[in-house]
Design a protein around this motif. Structure first.
Motif, mmCIF file in Angstrom:
data_model
loop_
_atom_site.group_PDB
_atom_site.id
_atom_site.type_symbol
_atom_site.label_atom_id
_atom_site.label_comp_id
_atom_site.label_asym_id
_atom_site.label_seq_id
_atom_site.Cartn_x
_atom_site.Cartn_y
_atom_site.Cartn_z
ATOM 1 N N ASN A 89 0.845 -1.197 0.000
ATOM 2 C CA ASN A 89 0.000 0.000 0.000
ATOM 3 C C ASN A 89 0.880 1.247 0.000
ATOM 4 N N THR A 90 1.718 1.379 -1.018
ATOM 5 C CA THR A 90 2.578 2.551 -1.131
ATOM 6 C C THR A 90 2.217 3.309 -2.395
ATOM 7 N N LEU A 91 2.602 4.573 -2.438
ATOM 8 C CA LEU A 91 2.241 5.448 -3.544
ATOM 9 C C LEU A 91 2.804 4.956 -4.883
ATOM 10 N N ASP A 92 3.978 4.333 -4.869
ATOM 11 C CA ASP A 92 4.559 3.866 -6.128
ATOM 12 C C ASP A 92 3.893 2.592 -6.646
ATOM 13 N N ASN A 93 3.018 1.966 -5.857
ATOM 14 C CA ASN A 93 2.294 0.777 -6.298
ATOM 15 C C ASN A 93 0.818 1.074 -6.564
ATOM 16 N N VAL A 94 0.461 2.348 -6.684
ATOM 17 C CA VAL A 94 -0.941 2.737 -6.890
ATOM 18 C C VAL A 94 -1.061 3.531 -8.179
ATOM 19 N N ARG A 95 -2.059 3.209 -8.975
ATOM 20 C CA ARG A 95 -2.392 4.029 -10.140
ATOM 21 C C ARG A 95 -3.852 4.433 -10.017
ATOM 22 N N VAL A 96 -4.187 5.520 -10.654
ATOM 23 C CA VAL A 96 -5.546 6.054 -10.580
ATOM 24 C C VAL A 96 -6.297 5.612 -11.830
ATOM 25 N N LEU A 97 -7.440 4.963 -11.618
ATOM 26 C CA LEU A 97 -8.314 4.526 -12.706
ATOM 27 C C LEU A 97 -9.738 4.952 -12.382
ATOM 28 N N CYS A 98 -10.536 5.185 -13.430
ATOM 29 C CA CYS A 98 -11.960 5.409 -13.183
ATOM 30 C C CYS A 98 -12.583 4.043 -12.873
ATOM 31 N N ARG A 99 -13.754 4.059 -12.305
ATOM 32 C CA ARG A 99 -14.375 2.805 -11.880
ATOM 33 C C ARG A 99 -14.603 1.844 -13.054
ATOM 34 N N SER A 100 -14.974 2.358 -14.220
ATOM 35 C CA SER A 100 -15.236 1.462 -15.352
ATOM 36 C C SER A 100 -13.939 0.837 -15.868
ATOM 37 N N CYS A 101 -12.856 1.599 -15.947
ATOM 38 C CA CYS A 101 -11.574 1.024 -16.380
ATOM 39 C C CYS A 101 -11.056 0.018 -15.353
ATOM 40 N N ASN A 102 -11.256 0.322 -14.074
ATOM 41 C CA ASN A 102 -10.810 -0.588 -13.025
ATOM 42 C C ASN A 102 -11.562 -1.912 -13.102
ATOM 43 N N SER A 103 -12.874 -1.873 -13.286
ATOM 44 C CA SER A 103 -13.633 -3.122 -13.365
ATOM 45 C C SER A 103 -13.343 -3.865 -14.666
ATOM 46 N N ARG A 104 -13.100 -3.140 -15.747
ATOM 47 C CA ARG A 104 -12.733 -3.775 -17.015
ATOM 48 C C ARG A 104 -11.405 -4.517 -16.871
ATOM 49 N N ARG A 105 -10.444 -3.918 -16.188
ATOM 50 C CA ARG A 105 -9.144 -4.537 -15.965
ATOM 51 C C ARG A 105 -9.288 -5.775 -15.084
ATOM 52 N N GLU A 106 -10.125 -5.674 -14.060
ATOM 53 C CA GLU A 106 -10.346 -6.799 -13.162
ATOM 54 C C GLU A 106 -10.992 -7.973 -13.905
ATOM 55 N N GLN A 107 -11.957 -7.689 -14.778
ATOM 56 C CA GLN A 107 -12.595 -8.738 -15.556
ATOM 57 C C GLN A 107 -11.598 -9.415 -16.504
ATOM 58 N N ALA A 108 -10.693 -8.643 -17.086
ATOM 59 C CA ALA A 108 -9.680 -9.212 -17.977
ATOM 60 C C ALA A 108 -8.752 -10.150 -17.211
ATOM 61 N N ILE A 109 -8.408 -9.788 -15.986
ATOM 62 C CA ILE A 109 -7.558 -10.650 -15.160
ATOM 63 C C ILE A 109 -8.287 -11.938 -14.823
ATOM 64 N N ARG A 110 -9.567 -11.845 -14.475
ATOM 65 C CA ARG A 110 -10.344 -13.052 -14.155
ATOM 66 C C ARG A 110 -10.472 -13.968 -15.364
ATOM 67 N N ARG A 111 -10.696 -13.389 -16.555
ATOM 68 C CA ARG A 111 -10.782 -14.204 -17.777
ATOM 69 C C ARG A 111 -9.466 -14.890 -18.064
ATOM 70 N N ALA A 112 -8.358 -14.198 -17.836
ATOM 71 C CA ALA A 112 -7.037 -14.776 -18.088
ATOM 72 C C ALA A 112 -6.757 -15.943 -17.143
ATOM 73 N N ARG A 113 -7.229 -15.861 -15.916
ATOM 74 C CA ARG A 113 -7.040 -16.968 -14.965
ATOM 75 C C ARG A 113 -7.812 -18.198 -15.392
ATOM 76 N N LYS A 114 -9.004 -18.007 -15.960
ATOM 77 C CA LYS A 114 -9.844 -19.140 -16.363
ATOM 78 C C LYS A 114 -9.367 -19.793 -17.635
ATOM 79 N N ALA A 115 -8.677 -19.054 -18.489
ATOM 80 C CA ALA A 115 -8.211 -19.595 -19.773
ATOM 81 C C ALA A 115 -7.169 -20.682 -19.533
ATOM 82 N N PRO A 116 -7.197 -21.750 -20.342
ATOM 83 C CA PRO A 116 -6.239 -22.857 -20.151
ATOM 84 C C PRO A 116 -4.833 -22.502 -20.488
#
Length: 105
Positions: free
Chosen positions: A78-105
């Motif tokens: 939880n440090t400033l160099d590990n934080v980026r600012v995203l709008c809520r829609s970009c943040n949720s879009r990024r999270e969904q992409a990560i979840r899809r990548a985990r499910k892919a074989p």
């Protein structure tokens, strides 16, 4: 027994006191509920938004959130160099992409 009104009910029947309360499909995504995000995170997130008052992906200035570059689950901090600012829609879009990548074989 109903935990709300403390009255005995037959097994399998709903208590009338619970009928009026709508059931939630999903747990709250409030940062205070998660337990991982403490007061330090709230301060760092607010500071990041003050320093960078627009979304890193799309540039909007509306509904901004703090996002960990390296997630806490993967050893991020939880440090400033590990934080980026995203709008809520970009943040949720990024999270969904990560979840899809985990499910892919």
């Amino acid at each position: 027994m109903c935990h709300a009104c403390k009255k005995l009910r037959p097994i399998g029947t709903a208590c009338p006191c619970r009928a009026s309360a709508p059931k939630r499909k999903h747990k709250s995504k409030n940062t205070r509920v998660k337990g991982k995000y403490d007061h330090q995170w709230q301060k760092v997130r607010a500071q990041a938004i003050r320093l960078h008052p627009f979304c890193s992906h799309c540039g909007t200035t509306h509904d901004l959130t703090g996002d960990h570059i390296v997630p806490l689950a993967q050893g991020g901090t939880n440090t400033l160099d590990n934080v980026r600012v995203l709008c809520r829609s970009c943040n949720s879009r990024r999270e969904q992409a990560i979840r899809r990548a985990r499910k892919a074989p």
